[in-house]
Design a protein around this motif. Sequence first.
Motif, PDB file in Angstrom:
ATOM      1  N   GLU A   1     -39.668 -27.773   4.033  1.00 42.05           N
ATOM      2  CA  GLU A   1     -39.324 -26.420   3.576  1.00 42.05           C
ATOM      3  C   GLU A   1     -38.278 -25.758   4.480  1.00 42.05           C
ATOM      4  N   MET A   2     -38.230 -26.134   5.772  1.00 43.58           N
ATOM      5  CA  MET A   2     -37.137 -25.643   6.618  1.00 43.58           C
ATOM      6  C   MET A   2     -35.800 -26.083   6.018  1.00 43.58           C
ATOM      7  N   SER A   3     -35.766 -27.279   5.477  1.00 43.88           N
ATOM      8  CA  SER A   3     -34.528 -27.799   4.900  1.00 43.88           C
ATOM      9  C   SER A   3     -34.172 -27.076   3.613  1.00 43.88           C
ATOM     10  N   THR A   4     -35.141 -26.885   2.730  1.00 47.79           N
ATOM     11  CA  THR A   4     -34.788 -26.185   1.488  1.00 47.79           C
ATOM     12  C   THR A   4     -34.386 -24.747   1.832  1.00 47.79           C
ATOM     13  N   LEU A   5     -35.167 -24.099   2.687  1.00 50.59           N
ATOM     14  CA  LEU A   5     -34.813 -22.728   3.084  1.00 50.59           C
ATOM     15  C   LEU A   5     -33.396 -22.661   3.638  1.00 50.59           C
ATOM     16  N   MET A   6     -33.101 -23.494   4.600  1.00 52.31           N
ATOM     17  CA  MET A   6     -31.835 -23.347   5.306  1.00 52.31           C
ATOM     18  C   MET A   6     -30.650 -23.856   4.486  1.00 52.31           C
ATOM     19  N   ASN A   7     -30.857 -24.851   3.671  1.00 49.05           N
ATOM     20  CA  ASN A   7     -29.766 -25.282   2.802  1.00 49.05           C
ATOM     21  C   ASN A   7     -29.341 -24.170   1.861  1.00 49.05           C
ATOM     22  N   TYR A   8     -30.306 -23.561   1.195  1.00 43.88           N
ATOM     23  CA  TYR A   8     -29.930 -22.547   0.203  1.00 43.88           C
ATOM     24  C   TYR A   8     -29.449 -21.281   0.894  1.00 43.88           C
ATOM     25  N   THR A   9     -30.041 -20.985   2.055  1.00 41.57           N
ATOM     26  CA  THR A   9     -29.628 -19.785   2.783  1.00 41.57           C
ATOM     27  C   THR A   9     -28.176 -19.922   3.250  1.00 41.57           C
ATOM     28  N   PHE A  10     -27.844 -21.037   3.863  1.00 42.78           N
ATOM     29  CA  PHE A  10     -26.454 -21.215   4.300  1.00 42.78           C
ATOM     30  C   PHE A  10     -25.504 -21.288   3.108  1.00 42.78           C
ATOM     31  N   GLN A  11     -25.903 -21.946   2.052  1.00 42.95           N
ATOM     32  CA  GLN A  11     -25.029 -22.006   0.872  1.00 42.95           C
ATOM     33  C   GLN A  11     -24.779 -20.603   0.318  1.00 42.95           C
ATOM     34  N   SER A  12     -25.805 -19.764   0.336  1.00 44.09           N
ATOM     35  CA  SER A  12     -25.592 -18.400  -0.175  1.00 44.09           C
ATOM     36  C   SER A  12     -24.727 -17.597   0.791  1.00 44.09           C
ATOM     37  N   PHE A  13     -24.941 -17.768   2.101  1.00 50.77           N
ATOM     38  CA  PHE A  13     -24.104 -17.055   3.076  1.00 50.77           C
ATOM     39  C   PHE A  13     -22.631 -17.471   2.936  1.00 50.77           C
ATOM     40  N   ASN A  14     -22.416 -18.733   2.629  1.00 54.37           N
ATOM     41  CA  ASN A  14     -21.048 -19.268   2.591  1.00 54.37           C
ATOM     42  C   ASN A  14     -20.410 -19.192   1.197  1.00 54.37           C
ATOM     43  N   PHE A  15     -21.101 -18.576   0.268  1.00 52.98           N
ATOM     44  CA  PHE A  15     -20.628 -18.532  -1.125  1.00 52.98           C
ATOM     45  C   PHE A  15     -19.345 -17.697  -1.224  1.00 52.98           C
ATOM     46  N   ARG A  16     -18.304 -18.300  -1.768  1.00 52.17           N
ATOM     47  CA  ARG A  16     -17.034 -17.584  -1.956  1.00 52.17           C
ATOM     48  C   ARG A  16     -16.847 -17.199  -3.433  1.00 52.17           C
ATOM     49  N   ASP A  17     -16.191 -16.100  -3.636  1.00 55.32           N
ATOM     50  CA  ASP A  17     -15.950 -15.578  -4.992  1.00 55.32           C
ATOM     51  C   ASP A  17     -17.273 -15.282  -5.689  1.00 55.32           C
ATOM     52  N   ARG A  18     -18.095 -14.505  -5.007  1.00 58.70           N
ATOM     53  CA  ARG A  18     -19.427 -14.190  -5.540  1.00 58.70           C
ATOM     54  C   ARG A  18     -19.345 -13.434  -6.849  1.00 58.70           C
ATOM     55  N   ALA A  19     -18.414 -12.503  -6.915  1.00 57.55           N
ATOM     56  CA  ALA A  19     -18.271 -11.720  -8.145  1.00 57.55           C
ATOM     57  C   ALA A  19     -17.941 -12.652  -9.303  1.00 57.55           C
ATOM     58  N   GLY A  20     -17.071 -13.610  -9.032  1.00 56.12           N
ATOM     59  CA  GLY A  20     -16.640 -14.506 -10.101  1.00 56.12           C
ATOM     60  C   GLY A  20     -17.719 -15.470 -10.557  1.00 56.12           C
ATOM     61  N   ALA A  21     -18.697 -15.732  -9.724  1.00 53.07           N
ATOM     62  CA  ALA A  21     -19.707 -16.746 -10.056  1.00 53.07           C
ATOM     63  C   ALA A  21     -21.110 -16.207  -9.845  1.00 53.07           C
ATOM     64  N   ARG A  22     -21.253 -14.899 -10.071  1.00 51.01           N
ATOM     65  CA  ARG A  22     -22.499 -14.226  -9.673  1.00 51.01           C
ATOM     66  C   ARG A  22     -23.786 -14.876 -10.178  1.00 51.01           C
ATOM     67  N   PRO A  23     -23.911 -15.306 -11.404  1.00 49.29           N
ATOM     68  CA  PRO A  23     -25.212 -15.860 -11.822  1.00 49.29           C
ATOM     69  C   PRO A  23     -25.646 -17.028 -10.934  1.00 49.29           C
ATOM     70  N   PHE A  24     -24.691 -17.821 -10.487  1.00 47.21           N
ATOM     71  CA  PHE A  24     -25.028 -18.952  -9.626  1.00 47.21           C
ATOM     72  C   PHE A  24     -25.416 -18.474  -8.221  1.00 47.21           C
ATOM     73  N   TYR A  25     -24.638 -17.513  -7.727  1.00 50.45           N
ATOM     74  CA  TYR A  25     -24.938 -16.932  -6.414  1.00 50.45           C
ATOM     75  C   TYR A  25     -26.335 -16.318  -6.407  1.00 50.45           C
ATOM     76  N   ASP A  26     -26.660 -15.631  -7.460  1.00 47.03           N
ATOM     77  CA  ASP A  26     -27.956 -14.956  -7.518  1.00 47.03           C
ATOM     78  C   ASP A  26     -29.098 -15.964  -7.647  1.00 47.03           C
ATOM     79  N   LEU A  27     -28.873 -17.016  -8.415  1.00 42.27           N
ATOM     80  CA  LEU A  27     -29.898 -18.058  -8.554  1.00 42.27           C
ATOM     81  C   LEU A  27     -30.228 -18.647  -7.174  1.00 42.27           C
ATOM     82  N   LEU A  28     -29.190 -19.034  -6.484  1.00 39.86           N
ATOM     83  CA  LEU A  28     -29.320 -19.638  -5.159  1.00 39.86           C
ATOM     84  C   LEU A  28     -30.035 -18.699  -4.200  1.00 39.86           C
TER      85      LEU A  28
END
Lengths: 299, 299, 299, 299, 299, 299
Positions: free
Chosen positions: A36-63
Amino acid sequence: MILRIDRLQTELPPPSDPDPAGAEAVQELMGGRFGEMSTLMNYTFQSFNFRDRAGARPFYDLLSNIAAEEYGHIELVAATINTMLTGCGDEQGPDTTLAGARTLPNKQHFIQGGLGALPQDSRGMPWTGDYVFSSGDLIEDLTHNFFLETGARNNKLKVYEMVDHPAARALTGYLLVRGGVHQVAYARAVEKLTGADLTKLFPSPRIPTDKIPECQPHIERGEHKRLYHFSGADYAEAAAVFTGPHPETGEELEFVDDPPEGFEPNDLPPQPAVFAPGYSPEEIREIAGSLRERAGLAG
Amino acid sequence: MILRIDRLQTELPPPSDPDPAGAEAVQELMGGRFGEMSTLMNYTFQSFNFRDRAGARPFYDLLSNIAAEEYGHIELVAATINTMLTGCGDEQGPDTTLAGARTLPNKQHFIQGGLGALPQDSRGMPWTGDYVFSSGDLIEDLTHNFFLETGARNNKLKVYEMVDHPAARALTGYLLVRGGVHQVAYARAVEKLTGADLTKLFPSPRIPTDKIPECQPHIERGEHKRLYHFSGADYAEAAAVFTGPHPETGEELEFVDDPPEGFEPNDLPPQPAVFAPGYSPEEIREIAGSLRERAGLAG
Amino acid sequence: MILRIDRLQTELPPPSDPDPAGAEAVQELMGGRFGEMSTLMNYTFQSFNFRDRAGARPFYDLLSNIAAEEYGHIELVAATINTMLTGCGDEQGPDTTLAGARTLPNKQHFIQGGLGALPQDSRGMPWTGDYVFSSGDLIEDLTHNFFLETGARNNKLKVYEMVDHPAARALTGYLLVRGGVHQVAYARAVEKLTGADLTKLFPSPRIPTDKIPECQPHIERGEHKRLYHFSGADYAEAAAVFTGPHPETGEELEFVDDPPEGFEPNDLPPQPAVFAPGYSPEEIREIAGSLRERAGLAG
Amino acid sequence: MILRIDRLQTELPPPSDPDPAGAEAVQELMGGRFGEMSTLMNYTFQSFNFRDRAGARPFYDLLSNIAAEEYGHIELVAATINTMLTGCGDEQGPDTTLAGARTLPNKQHFIQGGLGALPQDSRGMPWTGDYVFSSGDLIEDLTHNFFLETGARNNKLKVYEMVDHPAARALTGYLLVRGGVHQVAYARAVEKLTGADLTKLFPSPRIPTDKIPECQPHIERGEHKRLYHFSGADYAEAAAVFTGPHPETGEELEFVDDPPEGFEPNDLPPQPAVFAPGYSPEEIREIAGSLRERAGLAG
Amino acid sequence: MILRIDRLQTELPPPSDPDPAGAEAVQELMGGRFGEMSTLMNYTFQSFNFRDRAGARPFYDLLSNIAAEEYGHIELVAATINTMLTGCGDEQGPDTTLAGARTLPNKQHFIQGGLGALPQDSRGMPWTGDYVFSSGDLIEDLTHNFFLETGARNNKLKVYEMVDHPAARALTGYLLVRGGVHQVAYARAVEKLTGADLTKLFPSPRIPTDKIPECQPHIERGEHKRLYHFSGADYAEAAAVFTGPHPETGEELEFVDDPPEGFEPNDLPPQPAVFAPGYSPEEIREIAGSLRERAGLAG
Amino acid sequence: MILRIDRLQTELPPPSDPDPAGAEAVQELMGGRFGEMSTLMNYTFQSFNFRDRAGARPFYDLLSNIAAEEYGHIELVAATINTMLTGCGDEQGPDTTLAGARTLPNKQHFIQGGLGALPQDSRGMPWTGDYVFSSGDLIEDLTHNFFLETGARNNKLKVYEMVDHPAARALTGYLLVRGGVHQVAYARAVEKLTGADLTKLFPSPRIPTDKIPECQPHIERGEHKRLYHFSGADYAEAAAVFTGPHPETGEELEFVDDPPEGFEPNDLPPQPAVFAPGYSPEEIREIAGSLRERAGLAG
């Protein structure tokens, strides 16, 4: 930013017979490559590093919602390990109060820790940041996440088969259901972006979730088809991705607008042999009591 | 359990000149032994493993609130690194669009990552679970935490002196002030439990926080003397420990009943050379657009 | 530079029943984060990196003497592990002479090693240079050292409770007393530099040292209040820091001008099953004998 | 047990132009697989784990003397690195006093450390206990040691060719000569036990030591053919093994009954930008001064 | 078992200007999480651990052929790195012949190595067995492999964009095409087992392979649609899985009954500054010459 | 490039009683510092990095043939571990089908793996690229290799003494003989280059190979004095180095122009409790069957 809520996502039984060997196996679900440390940190870092959030918001929000839920999962795994270790150190030392632990592979639960969870896997090896994949490429990150959840389901099934301590079974029964939801969510996200239908891979591993008795009550309550909204106002657009029928049951997937209600955690008793929370827990209790009083909190 | 709020604890400037070498230094504040992953995970595990919570609630609540705040700190460090790397990959390849990165020590920001933060330190070495100390012995854990915050302050000061990119300075200015609050909080907790007055060690390192220009606005707003309540109903008793005068200014410490309001994060632009969020970001935008429409979210 | 003296700082019993599982636990005191490799190398590097030695000599000398003593501690831990493993391999193979070790967690004592100590912790993970903290900032280094000794005391107490092999008990009884002296020394050093009275934290963990039977003879001999001078002419100014009453007993602290006298180490017997010092130890003995003769040493 | 002597085995020049990039290369000689931490710890553990010492004393004593000398080598490497880094942080911050370090691969010399040596290699990766080989089998351990010294000579030659800072050259010139003595010593020990003449492998790598200008003065003083006795009364029988002609020069090998006289180390100046030994070194100096006075040491 | 053939799978240019910084980037393709060591060892272990081979032979054979091809890929990456480093050490030392390397992040190419490839990534961190996923569950292993090849394609594209040394470009151009074939192969295997059409994810990352000039000649020769049979008589049933149209071009996939013919490797010149193959290469040449003569091989 | 042949270099017995604890010990021979991954990768990288191959061909060819043979050794070790683990998971779950594994030190054989080999050592720690020594200096590399084979022989002997499972004994009996050949080969190579006669070190460890019953049949067949040519046309000049009498038996060494014939591997049965090759292996069998049919392979 986060707000913390002092509740567990599922109910755990109170401590019973301690099972330190089983607790070592459960550590894989905490600090292993697929823990669970891996699932937590993978998705957390992916969300922190998400670029163009406005353009891809449904995916950003899911993550981001799944990332938030995973925090509750490391909390649950920790609570399980603490529960399973309770009773190994309830006599005050010195003397040979920990002699029983001498032959355990991971003596650090006793020596470094206070009969609590550690960010380690079942070998006692620490979780490492190299388990995080955050390429920034949305399709790749989602492909990874689908694979990660598949590996995680495998590991949960194996720990289920290996450890039948009531707390471990309460944990794995719940996590199998919720991890399944995340598998579905990432499959759907990949499908929306590419057309590839990963739900044909379900269940993976090929054992149906409802064959596992400890999963059944959660399935009956519908936990297998709901994604929760772990925020007040933000991250609300995940609903645009998390749609369609559940691959195993055919029921419609749901994005629930609130987090689950949760359950009161058990307050685990002191273990003075390992000085948790101290060699003489009553001293701490006294000090805390008078601090509360002075702050007008007592009573 | 947590709820996520999509705001940053302090304001960061938008991307300006990229500074990939500086971003490597800032990684120490993410994944180094004294980085924010370490403060987050130390306090989180200590709170998960806390025994006899009812008996020692003010300490449990103090720890849990600081742990919750630290989540916002890894978020801030990640946002800073992303900001500093923006502009290194905004041309679509192939070709030698990343040639400038060839001589950088940590090429993984470009090769593994998408110009985003990684759970690594300034050497590129991954954060490891062995950085977590969770002995279960309350006094020891607090002694450790005081030491950890001291090392963290040292590292922030050094990164401040090494990197003057506006985003890095906004980060270190803020973190120095907030880290100082945590040093005070743990010092007070140790004092309540033992009588030892660790505030005599302030400031440690011996450079006064208010000598640092980027810290001054935060001090003026009182950020140096407030501990925030990062929860709705739970973890409210930290106030019983976080009391007395601030060791540097003499002002009374405050436990604030709400989290800080926070700031809107910048939505960072795509970096197609590293495929973030894709080689052709506009395709993702289109797909997301029609998903939002179908879900009735489009505005 | 150093001179080596072939004596142990305390007396260890000769080999009795082997205890390979217990030896694994004792490895934590060798190669764990808080083991003697860590105390040795932390203080050694801090002394090597000490700047302005003339200006801060009493502190430099304190550190250097404790560093020198720690060398004797890794020697003691090694001797203990060797003693506990003696008897696991005294039959000449081949055959299943090591079959008993098949179920041990750390088979490397048998496979890589010759029933001797390894620079590993109780998990079998190697000691790493990342356990060394050497910031160069004197107050921070001392704060760290106080924390390190506290963690070390915790680990020694746990190993004491876990392993009652006579050699392990002789070791932990002695190290608990001497580690306590180092805790006091660093507390005093911090106090001299800042005024903070860390002795109020004693004992930490909260179990009084004199409750441990194996510590009592050392306390009776005064070992708990003496810092030794591990040098001929150099490093003599530690006395300026190591002053005042002992926090547990109130007795005056003493800087002793000489190292302790020490004890003759046991010469442990060959273990031919693991080829230590060879498959046919008598051959080596013969060669050595004739070399000594040729060199005029025999007699 | 050891006694420490506050002298260096060879003379190092005082700080001149700082060379932080060169210092990174020199770190390989500290914490690399073939660095001095490795030679020190390999021989130290082998001597601690030596069985049947009485029966094989000349070999035990040889090993123990070389182990003792290696302690002085890590001390020398540390002093060299400190010397090369001096001048990088002599301005008091805050401000961009460390900006020059932003592009260095190993920023930890500045961020974690105080411009001092770290137990790391040239990549910044920590030394690890897995570099220690201690099989207990005397012939194997000696075979290993011969190989280790060969690798070490290779690495010293490379660092020599890469870094011409005066301190680095003083270091490598000396270590090449002394490491050569250890190669010879282990070759002779293997020969005595098996008859295999490893001296035919000299020099290895094939570049003659006396072609290196910085080695010549040491060769002229005879340092290439002497093994020192780093003890008072103990470990005296190494002479029985260290005999015969030197493989490069043909001169007779000598076991010298005393340690080398050594040289006064330079007292390196404070580096306030990294808080070593503090942000305001003069405060520490004052406190130390009055402590010395109170202890009757001043003057 | 294997037979080795002394040919490279693609043609590499001879050494030109050395590019040590570029060589560090190429190391990611050797020892990174997604490098060729990872693809080689993942598929090799999966094939070794394959259960019920008779029952699932087409899949076993597919995996084994790809594993065999990957051996040739680590060989190619090594040859590339050696080519790029040639010329950094062609002057005989001592002296400052390696001074130019002092500022490189990974000095181990010079200090530990002889200007050759190391099993490390672009950070200089070693490849680790923890990069291997071998669950034994065929569908999972294949899902992993598809993800692994996707990450590998990402990394190759980035290295392509970062390094334009002719050898690096020859390498990445070829590997991108062949890695693409493996992506297709695993996609097809998953499809056969589950019906999920992963080819819809192509290309992933979304940049079409034929946009890369160095890929075009290989595509023209049809390398993008062929899987080779890297065995004589065994592993011949992969053809049953590797069928259907290529996802990017629509051409029919082919299983070729023989390995590719390959190319003569360049024999790279000695680099005496790093003693490769020796300080005086001509001595080795002479010895080898007379050995060949004595064995009747010369001429 | 390589061609793979689906045969094992020696015959292994079919699965009998499972021995998971013994399998952990055998892992040391796979992923330990001296395991077959290490011998394989050391010689492979050394051959890849070999400079001036034409000038030193007999040495290059010797190295390359041994490297090729080592591939067959990791295959053998993997097959052994798979054999020893077979039977631990042959019941279909869920339920407590893996409960027996709860007390094993390395639970990853069950949780991460599918009862197969992992690139780990007996501690469960992963093999690392830092075990590879490839200096480029031919004499040094060969000196290293001789040492490596000596350490490997030590470890094989210890595993022999620890584990008497029939598969483990078949493995160690064979590897001891073949490893001995490699020791001889490297000794001869060093001798040709320097004149030093390392064969005087044989046997090392000092236990004669023919005392081990499981080695005797291989010695009788002459396996102890033959080096195989693992290639068709290439790498043929090793014969020029591998000459002279065998150091233990005095027989003439032989370079055999072909690889050994090898043995059919056992096809190990599914282990559905760990989903290898799936939860319902018969489904995979069916799919494979129809694929074979469609491809014209069935029958």
